[in-house]
Enzyme design. Structure first.
Site, short mmCIF file in Angstrom:
data_model
loop_
_atom_site.label_atom_id
_atom_site.label_comp_id
_atom_site.label_asym_id
_atom_site.label_seq_id
_atom_site.Cartn_x
_atom_site.Cartn_y
_atom_site.Cartn_z
N GLY A 124 0.88 6.60 -12.38
CA GLY A 124 0.36 7.37 -11.26
C GLY A 124 0.90 8.79 -11.24
O GLY A 124 0.85 9.52 -12.23
N TYR A 125 1.46 9.18 -10.09
CA TYR A 125 1.97 10.54 -9.90
C TYR A 125 3.40 10.70 -10.40
O TYR A 125 4.00 11.77 -10.20
CB TYR A 125 1.92 10.91 -8.40
N LYS A 162 14.42 4.18 -11.43
CA LYS A 162 13.35 4.47 -10.46
C LYS A 162 13.45 3.48 -9.29
O LYS A 162 13.47 3.89 -8.13
CB LYS A 162 11.97 4.39 -11.11
N ASP A 200 0.86 -1.18 0.00
CA ASP A 200 0.00 0.00 0.00
C ASP A 200 0.90 1.23 0.00
O ASP A 200 1.86 1.30 0.77
CB ASP A 200 -0.97 0.02 1.18
N HIS A 214 10.53 4.39 -3.17
CA HIS A 214 9.79 3.86 -2.01
C HIS A 214 9.56 2.35 -2.16
O HIS A 214 9.86 1.56 -1.28
CB HIS A 214 8.46 4.60 -1.94
P1 ITT Z 1 -3.93 -2.07 -5.03
O1 ITT Z 1 -4.62 -1.53 -3.81
O2 ITT Z 1 -4.72 -3.08 -5.76
O3 ITT Z 1 -2.55 -2.57 -4.71
P2 ITT Z 1 -3.95 0.75 -5.81
O4 ITT Z 1 -3.73 1.44 -7.12
O5 ITT Z 1 -5.22 1.02 -5.07
O6 ITT Z 1 -3.73 -0.83 -6.07
P3 ITT Z 1 -2.37 2.01 -3.70
O7 ITT Z 1 -3.58 2.30 -2.91
O8 ITT Z 1 -1.20 1.45 -3.00
O9 ITT Z 1 -2.70 1.02 -4.90
O10 ITT Z 1 -1.82 3.27 -4.49
C1 ITT Z 1 -2.43 4.50 -4.45
C2 ITT Z 1 -2.15 5.29 -5.68
O11 ITT Z 1 -0.89 5.94 -5.51
C3 ITT Z 1 -2.05 4.54 -7.00
O12 ITT Z 1 -3.29 4.31 -7.59
C4 ITT Z 1 -1.20 5.52 -7.83
O13 ITT Z 1 -2.01 6.54 -8.34
C5 ITT Z 1 -0.28 6.10 -6.77
N1 ITT Z 1 1.01 5.40 -6.76
C6 ITT Z 1 1.34 4.26 -6.09
N2 ITT Z 1 2.61 3.93 -6.34
C7 ITT Z 1 3.11 4.88 -7.17
C8 ITT Z 1 4.37 5.09 -7.80
O14 ITT Z 1 5.38 4.25 -7.63
N3 ITT Z 1 4.50 6.16 -8.58
C9 ITT Z 1 3.50 7.02 -8.77
N4 ITT Z 1 2.27 6.89 -8.24
C10 ITT Z 1 2.08 5.83 -7.44
#
Ligand code: ITT
Length: 196
Positions: free
Chosen positions: A151-152, A174, A67, A179
């Site tokens: 994502g971001y 990356k 997460d 993280h």
């Molecule tokens: P799962 O719960 O099924 O694992 P999720 O997309 O809901 O998938 P998270 O809640 O962990 O996963 O992630 C939240 C959001 O943060 C994700 O949808 C992306 O928009 C962003 N995110 C996560 N990891 C990232 C990364 O490495 N780089 C950029 N954005 C990221």
């Protein structure tokens, strides 16, 4: 080698986790028939546990969850645990990026500090767990740059990235500082050391 079922339903995250772990664990994909869990925990660790427990209960096998949240200082740590739905319930990556840039409109560069935080959690059928965390600090840019990642990534410039955003780095570059790279390498090291 430990066989674990991946709990993430996000294919971008799943691909990164598989690349980072390599052959450190025998990673099975998330079974498609298992419904998504409601991620209503108050912390990344709570949500990682919700996802992992759902997979353990459905498969009877160990499960691995990630997460992740983006914590922006000028927004008091938001979107944090709500990063996936920052711009609304059905928000996509682009919606969330647009909403983030709009939320930071007028905030000067030195105040645009942020960090990604990942909690990686391995849960076994006997209830035992390995929980690790990885973070990376950086700044939110004023415009998206780059086509890599997800994502971001186009608006996050890690301090160690030489001014480039995560989306401007190769996947390996990356993972070396991210993280997720830090969290899952720590997890693999714990498993390798046989402490768990
Ligand atoms: P799962 O719960 O099924 O694992 P999720 O997309 O809901 O998938 P998270 O809640 O962990 O996963 O992630 C939240 C959001 O943060 C994700 O949808 C992306 O928009 C962003 N995110 C996560 N990891 C990232 C990364 O490495 N780089 C950029 N954005 C990221």
């Amino acid at each position: 080698m430990t066989r674990v079922v991946l709990a993430s339903a996000n294919p971008d995250k799943a691909a990164e986790i598989a690349a980072i772990l390599g052959d450190a664990v025998d990673l099975a994909p998330r079974p498609a028939e298992i419904p998504d869990v409601v991620e209503d925990g108050d912390s990344l660790e709570d949500n990682a546990r919700l996802k992992a427990v759902a997979i353990v209960e459905a498969t009877g096998e160990p499960a691995l969850a990630d997460d992740t949240g983006l914590e922006v200082d000028a927004l008091d740590g938001a979107p944090g645990v709500h990063s996936a739905r920052f711009a609304g319930e059905d928000a996509g990556y682009q919606d969330n990026v647009d909403h983030l840039l709009a939320s930071l409109d007028g905030v000067a560069e030195p105040e645009r500090t942020a960090r990604f935080r990942t909690v990686a959690l391995l849960r076994r059928p006997d209830g035992s767990e390995v929980v690790v965390e990885g973070t990376v600090g950086g700044r939110i840019t004023t415009e998206p740059r780059g086509a890599g990642g997800f994502g971001y990534d186009p608006v996050f410039a890690p301090h160690e990235g030489g001014g480039r955003t995560f989306a401007e780095l190769t996947a390996d570059d990356k993972h070396a500082i991210s993280h997720r790279g830090r969290a899952f390498r720590a997890l693999a090291a714990r498993l390798r050391a046989g402490q768990e």
